[in-house]
Structures are given as C-alpha cells and as structure tokens.
Motif scaffolding. Sequence first.
Motif, PDB file in Angstrom:
ATOM      1  N   VAL A  95      -8.598  -6.226   9.830  1.00 25.57           N
ATOM      2  CA  VAL A  95      -8.861  -7.006   8.788  1.00 25.57           C
ATOM      3  C   VAL A  95      -8.106  -8.452   9.164  1.00 25.57           C
ATOM      4  O   VAL A  95      -7.351  -8.010   9.882  1.00 25.57           O
ATOM      5  CB  VAL A  95      -8.327  -6.427   7.481  1.00 25.57           C
ATOM      6  CG1 VAL A  95      -9.556  -5.366   6.608  1.00 25.57           C
ATOM      7  CG2 VAL A  95      -6.837  -6.251   6.846  1.00 25.57           C
ATOM      8  N   VAL A  96      -8.370  -8.964   9.337  1.00 26.03           N
ATOM      9  CA  VAL A  96      -7.863 -10.461   9.631  1.00 26.03           C
ATOM     10  C   VAL A  96      -6.580 -11.112   8.627  1.00 26.03           C
ATOM     11  O   VAL A  96      -6.770 -11.030   7.386  1.00 26.03           O
ATOM     12  CB  VAL A  96      -9.278 -11.591   9.184  1.00 26.03           C
ATOM     13  CG1 VAL A  96      -8.957 -12.470   7.968  1.00 26.03           C
ATOM     14  CG2 VAL A  96      -8.256 -13.390  10.081  1.00 26.03           C
ATOM     15  N   CYS A  97      -5.939 -11.182   9.478  1.00 27.44           N
ATOM     16  CA  CYS A  97      -4.368 -11.369   8.915  1.00 27.44           C
ATOM     17  C   CYS A  97      -4.446 -12.436   8.234  1.00 27.44           C
ATOM     18  O   CYS A  97      -4.537 -13.327   9.356  1.00 27.44           O
ATOM     19  CB  CYS A  97      -3.041 -11.231   9.693  1.00 27.44           C
ATOM     20  SG  CYS A  97      -1.726 -11.174   9.015  1.00 27.44           S
ATOM     21  N   PRO A  98      -4.468 -12.973   7.254  1.00 29.66           N
ATOM     22  CA  PRO A  98      -4.129 -14.768   6.718  1.00 29.66           C
ATOM     23  C   PRO A  98      -3.282 -15.285   7.242  1.00 29.66           C
ATOM     24  O   PRO A  98      -3.329 -16.588   6.696  1.00 29.66           O
ATOM     25  CB  PRO A  98      -4.250 -14.116   5.018  1.00 29.66           C
ATOM     26  CG  PRO A  98      -3.035 -12.785   4.868  1.00 29.66           C
ATOM     27  CD  PRO A  98      -4.152 -12.017   6.564  1.00 29.66           C
ATOM     28  N   GLY A  99      -2.160 -14.930   7.752  1.00 31.80           N
ATOM     29  CA  GLY A  99      -0.847 -15.687   8.103  1.00 31.80           C
ATOM     30  C   GLY A  99       0.677 -15.765   6.939  1.00 31.80           C
ATOM     31  O   GLY A  99      -0.335 -14.468   6.013  1.00 31.80           O
ATOM     32  N   SER A 140       4.519  -8.895  12.773  1.00 33.89           N
ATOM     33  CA  SER A 140       4.060  -9.423  13.878  1.00 33.89           C
ATOM     34  C   SER A 140       3.197 -10.731  14.472  1.00 33.89           C
ATOM     35  O   SER A 140       2.464 -10.849  12.647  1.00 33.89           O
ATOM     36  CB  SER A 140       3.845  -8.191  14.278  1.00 33.89           C
ATOM     37  OG  SER A 140       2.681  -7.558  14.140  1.00 33.89           O
ATOM     38  N   ARG A 141       2.673 -11.803  14.907  1.00 35.37           N
ATOM     39  CA  ARG A 141       2.145 -12.705  15.253  1.00 35.37           C
ATOM     40  C   ARG A 141       1.345 -12.229  16.358  1.00 35.37           C
ATOM     41  O   ARG A 141       1.621 -11.744  17.551  1.00 35.37           O
ATOM     42  CB  ARG A 141       2.919 -13.890  14.954  1.00 35.37           C
ATOM     43  CG  ARG A 141       3.990 -14.157  14.424  1.00 35.37           C
ATOM     44  CD  ARG A 141       4.297 -15.493  13.824  1.00 35.37           C
ATOM     45  NE  ARG A 141       5.827 -15.418  12.948  1.00 35.37           N
ATOM     46  CZ  ARG A 141       4.610 -15.691  12.193  1.00 35.37           C
ATOM     47  NH1 ARG A 141       4.257 -16.811  11.733  1.00 35.37           N
ATOM     48  NH2 ARG A 141       6.177 -16.471  10.625  1.00 35.37           N
ATOM     49  N   PRO A 142       0.061 -13.056  16.447  1.00 39.52           N
ATOM     50  CA  PRO A 142      -0.293 -14.031  15.136  1.00 39.52           C
ATOM     51  C   PRO A 142      -1.471 -13.105  14.252  1.00 39.52           C
ATOM     52  O   PRO A 142      -1.321 -13.485  13.140  1.00 39.52           O
ATOM     53  CB  PRO A 142      -2.155 -14.152  16.486  1.00 39.52           C
ATOM     54  CG  PRO A 142      -2.739 -12.789  17.067  1.00 39.52           C
ATOM     55  CD  PRO A 142      -0.589 -12.678  17.789  1.00 39.52           C
ATOM     56  N   GLN A 143      -0.881 -11.370  14.286  1.00 40.66           N
ATOM     57  CA  GLN A 143      -1.429 -10.319  13.034  1.00 40.66           C
ATOM     58  C   GLN A 143      -0.872  -9.382  12.759  1.00 40.66           C
ATOM     59  O   GLN A 143      -0.347  -8.995  13.865  1.00 40.66           O
ATOM     60  CB  GLN A 143      -3.047 -10.000  13.562  1.00 40.66           C
ATOM     61  CG  GLN A 143      -3.760 -11.329  13.232  1.00 40.66           C
ATOM     62  CD  GLN A 143      -5.385 -10.217  13.363  1.00 40.66           C
ATOM     63  OE1 GLN A 143      -5.787  -9.195  14.173  1.00 40.66           O
ATOM     64  NE2 GLN A 143      -6.394 -11.135  13.007  1.00 40.66           N
ATOM     65  N   CYS A 144      -0.294  -8.753  11.568  1.00 38.07           N
ATOM     66  CA  CYS A 144       0.738  -8.055  12.107  1.00 38.07           C
ATOM     67  C   CYS A 144      -0.008  -6.739  11.514  1.00 38.07           C
ATOM     68  O   CYS A 144      -1.165  -6.820  11.836  1.00 38.07           O
ATOM     69  CB  CYS A 144       0.936  -7.995  10.027  1.00 38.07           C
ATOM     70  SG  CYS A 144      -0.035  -7.757   9.096  1.00 38.07           S
ATOM     71  N   PRO A 179       7.666 -17.283  -2.370  1.00 38.78           N
ATOM     72  CA  PRO A 179       8.068 -16.335  -3.016  1.00 38.78           C
ATOM     73  C   PRO A 179       8.962 -15.527  -1.747  1.00 38.78           C
ATOM     74  O   PRO A 179       9.689 -16.216  -0.267  1.00 38.78           O
ATOM     75  CB  PRO A 179       6.327 -15.486  -2.377  1.00 38.78           C
ATOM     76  CG  PRO A 179       5.252 -16.883  -2.129  1.00 38.78           C
ATOM     77  CD  PRO A 179       6.544 -18.152  -2.064  1.00 38.78           C
ATOM     78  N   THR A 180      10.511 -14.808  -2.593  1.00 42.02           N
ATOM     79  CA  THR A 180      11.185 -14.161  -1.146  1.00 42.02           C
ATOM     80  C   THR A 180      10.914 -13.739  -0.158  1.00 42.02           C
ATOM     81  O   THR A 180      10.596 -13.269   0.738  1.00 42.02           O
ATOM     82  CB  THR A 180      12.328 -13.764  -2.158  1.00 42.02           C
ATOM     83  OG1 THR A 180      11.461 -12.769  -2.680  1.00 42.02           O
ATOM     84  CG2 THR A 180      12.571 -14.075  -2.863  1.00 42.02           C
ATOM     85  N   SER A 181       9.165 -12.826   0.031  1.00 41.20           N
ATOM     86  CA  SER A 181       8.627 -11.880   1.377  1.00 41.20           C
ATOM     87  C   SER A 181       8.088 -13.055   2.088  1.00 41.20           C
ATOM     88  O   SER A 181       7.856 -13.512   1.682  1.00 41.20           O
ATOM     89  CB  SER A 181       7.866 -10.661   0.508  1.00 41.20           C
ATOM     90  OG  SER A 181       7.425 -10.304   1.306  1.00 41.20           O
ATOM     91  N   LYS A 182       8.642 -12.814   3.997  1.00 40.57           N
ATOM     92  CA  LYS A 182       7.837 -13.112   4.331  1.00 40.57           C
ATOM     93  C   LYS A 182       7.123 -13.020   5.022  1.00 40.57           C
ATOM     94  O   LYS A 182       6.729 -13.155   5.977  1.00 40.57           O
ATOM     95  CB  LYS A 182       9.625 -13.502   5.678  1.00 40.57           C
ATOM     96  CG  LYS A 182      10.697 -14.401   4.851  1.00 40.57           C
ATOM     97  CD  LYS A 182      11.624 -14.165   5.767  1.00 40.57           C
ATOM     98  CE  LYS A 182      12.968 -15.476   5.682  1.00 40.57           C
ATOM     99  NZ  LYS A 182      13.456 -15.489   6.619  1.00 40.57           N
ATOM    100  N   GLY A 183       7.046 -12.165   4.226  1.00 32.96           N
ATOM    101  CA  GLY A 183       5.855 -11.264   5.236  1.00 32.96           C
ATOM    102  C   GLY A 183       4.303 -12.123   4.436  1.00 32.96           C
ATOM    103  O   GLY A 183       4.061 -12.562   3.867  1.00 32.96           O
ATOM    104  N   CYS A 184       2.744 -11.359   5.665  1.00 30.59           N
ATOM    105  CA  CYS A 184       1.949 -11.899   5.067  1.00 30.59           C
ATOM    106  C   CYS A 184       1.163 -12.031   4.146  1.00 30.59           C
ATOM    107  O   CYS A 184       1.629 -11.517   3.603  1.00 30.59           O
ATOM    108  CB  CYS A 184       0.409 -11.494   6.241  1.00 30.59           C
ATOM    109  SG  CYS A 184      -0.483  -9.668   6.114  1.00 30.59           S
ATOM    110  N   LEU A 185      -0.339 -12.698   3.648  1.00 30.95           N
ATOM    111  CA  LEU A 185      -0.048 -13.083   2.578  1.00 30.95           C
ATOM    112  C   LEU A 185      -1.289 -11.357   1.772  1.00 30.95           C
ATOM    113  O   LEU A 185      -0.308 -11.449   0.500  1.00 30.95           O
ATOM    114  CB  LEU A 185      -1.327 -13.831   2.244  1.00 30.95           C
ATOM    115  CG  LEU A 185      -1.700 -14.092   1.058  1.00 30.95           C
ATOM    116  CD1 LEU A 185      -0.733 -14.618  -0.008  1.00 30.95           C
ATOM    117  CD2 LEU A 185      -3.168 -15.001   0.942  1.00 30.95           C
TER     118      LEU A 185
END
Length: 486
Positions: free
Chosen positions: A35-39, A23-27, A5-11
């Motif tokens: 909610v838990v950020c899937p990465g 942002s890391r580890p969670q957006c 996918p072209t988007s670099k955002g989280c799932l």
Amino acid sequence: MVGVPTSKGCLLCRERHIGCDESRPQCAQCRRHGVVCPGYTRMWKFQDEGPRLQKWYKKRPVGRGSHAKTDADAVHRDVSMRKQIGTKSSIDERVYPALVHQAFINQQPRMFKEFVCAAFPTMFFHNEFRFGKGSTFPDWVVKHFGSKHYYDASVSCLSAEYLAHLTKDPRLHQFSRQKYSQALGATRQALRCSHEASSDDLLIAVILLSYYEMNVRTTPDAWVYHSRAVKQLMLKHGMDFHLSGTGRICHFAYRPFLIAAALCEGEPCFLGDDDWQILAATLREEDSQKQSQWSFYIDVYETIFMELVKCPGYIKETREIVCVFSPQAGLLAQRVYMTYDKLQMLTDELRSMLASANQRKEGIISSTFVGPEPSDFPETSPSLLLNAAVNAISILEQLYARLTMPAYVKEETPSSSGSTPSSLSTSRSVGLTDSGGPLFDFRFTYELGGTTPKEEQRSFTWLDRVAGSMGLLGAEIIYEDAVVVG
C-alpha cells in the motif's frame, strides 16, 4: 489548545496501532502490504484545557504568603474566572463559532484524501494508472469541492465520520449524520433538476453517499438504494461516457459495489450486458499497454472481471428454472459451465503470475515459476480478485450440478479441480416437482449483503477488501436439505 499525536509513525501505522520503522519515503509495514505510505505528517488536534485549568484555579490560594489580606475584589474576579473556565464550550466556540466551522470546512479536502488512503489502501493505489490522464478519484473530488452544497455535504459527512473513527468522538459522529442528512435533501433536489441530474458532480456525490452508508449502515439496505441511483445515472450517461475522464474514474471506483448490489437484490448486473462487456474489453486493451508494474496483470484481471459480472444473472436464472429437463435449463447449464471453465484457467494463470511476482520481490529472477506455490499472497487488487474468482468457481460448480442433476446429493462435495465438476460423475434416480421443489431452494450470502462481522470486529479497510473481491467477499450458496429418491 492545539496538540499533535505523540507517535511519530506514519498515519496508517498509527491508525492500525502497529509499530512503524519510520523509514522514508515508505515505511516497511506499508511496503510489506503493498500500500502507499501516507507519510509522517502529524495532524494538529484541539484539546479542551478547561478542566485542567479549572482544577488548577481551585487549588490556587487567593493571596500570597502568610500575611496576605483577603481582597473582596480579587475573590470576586477569581469566582468569575472559575465560572468561565467551567463552561463546556471552548473559548474559540464562544467568541466566534463561525471561525471554528470554517476551519473544519477548509480541512475537508485533506481529510477526504486521508479517508480514501486509509479505507481503500489497495483499490485506488493499484489502479491509479488506470484512471487516465488527469486526476484520480480522490483528486477529482477534492478539486471540485466548494462548488455545490449537496456535493460539499457528501464529502463532509464522509470526512467527519472518518475523523470520528480516529478520535472516537461521538460529537463528530453526530455531525457526520447531520451532514449526511443535508446531503440527502440537497441531492434529492438536484435529481429533480434536469440540468443537474446529468452532471458529473451528482454522480460523484451519490457514490460518496453510498460509501457512507456502507460504512455507517443507518439502515441495512440504504446503500442498495444509493447503488440504484448510481446505476441509473451511469446508464443515463451511456457506455461511451465511461471510457475517459470522470466516467472512467467513476466506473473503476464503483463497479465492484454494483455487482454486490445486484447480488443483494437478486437481479442480473447491467455490467454483464454486451455494451458494458465491450467497455471492459476496451479498457483491458488500453490499460494492459500502459507503463506500470500493475499493467502486467490487466489482461487476466479484466477477463476475470468480465466473467464474474455474469454471476448475479446466473443465480437469478437458476432460481427461475422449474424443470431441469427444460431447454432453458440446458442452455443455462452450458453458459454456467463455460464461465466455470474459463475461470478455472484464468485463476491458474493469475495464481502463477502472483507467485512469480513474489519471487521477483525476493530477488529470484526466473522466466517460469519453480518451487512450491505459496498458499496465500499479500493483499493486492490481483490477489483479492483471485479470492473472488475462487469463490465464484465454487458457486458456479454447485449451480451446474443443480442444473444437470434433478436433486442435490448432500454427501458429495464438489471439487474445484479438473476440467469438469466431479459431482457430475454420479447418476441417481430422483423425484421431481413441477415447481422445482427443493431443487433450487438455496440462499446466497456474502459479507456486504448482511453477513459482516460485528462493527467492533470489522476492520476499517473492510470495504477495500469487498471492492477488491468485486463484491464477492465471503460469497457462498447455502442449500436447504433436499430429499433424494431411489
């Protein structure tokens, strides 16, 4: 060809089509919604390059330059290549179909975990510490994948449906239906096997099939049939089985839908029986002592659950009352009012706890809540349960009014404030019939029971909200017009 996918955002942000600050580890979006950020891992996807190559070869000249000669063999090779590129199937599928199938099967555990994270962003995240030592529900499912045919098919139909949701590919939806059909046949065989019928794998598989039906709805009531099977398997295992291990995981993963199924069938929920109330009290005591930011809510949370689970039984018993002056009606009215009164106090306490937690997030440290109370809260398991309790209070208030007044006065609106339902303050002279007449002529509706929005309008996380609301999402009683005499 393989692409990403072209988007670099989280799932989750890509799934919801919203901006992600990465942002890391969670957006920030995941933190805001609790909610838990899937990465940020971007999954590979296969793209059919056949149409593009076919178009390119059609435009390509046979020879080079103005002096190129026509070569009969070259023309023949070019036509043959066009025919190959023009076929619908990919090269991998034509050369080695089993390789593609095996690659898909190998991806099922990861896809299933992503499905759980996307479909249930609050239920498993906020209750993860409650599963006990070992694995959570999705971890346990993945760990045992590859052991049995019916089990693998149950996982695959859900994973494929989730992938179809992401890609909008009808072929994947068809594949998920095929896997679901295979899972149904294999599960029926396992249920007939005395040894397999008592296995942990079978209980998990039936829960997964019910999840599938609640998402896909092959028929309106198919999920209810699966819920009956889950109920029978849980009863067969017994209450003690659900205190730890797989039983504990299954209990937390499916108990909201057992309440919803009981409401749909118009029957009491077995989780309201004394043995299962003891189970809830035991889990409440254990989990409230655990080290987690969410254990702060457990005492109130489980106490509310223990009262909510009684509601399906109250509704059934109210429908069976033939005379409001009978001893049965009086006893039922007392029980309904006791639950109503407890929920009133518990919701006030939970609302105050949520408000205090929000203040702490904003950096306001206070032992007591000060200031205006927020009208709503970010969706978490406690906040969703609060909504369920508010719905239940309204329903119980109406049931109590019906049980203590011979007819329903349409002009009066029951109030949820105060220690006693306001509708009890008015006395009327009314007529009665031996069968109850219009007195208990009401319909109970809720979203999982068939009043959900259209599919295109329904969020993929809808089932998570149903679970957090203990099956009472959108619950209400609709009365037919009653005639008041005098």
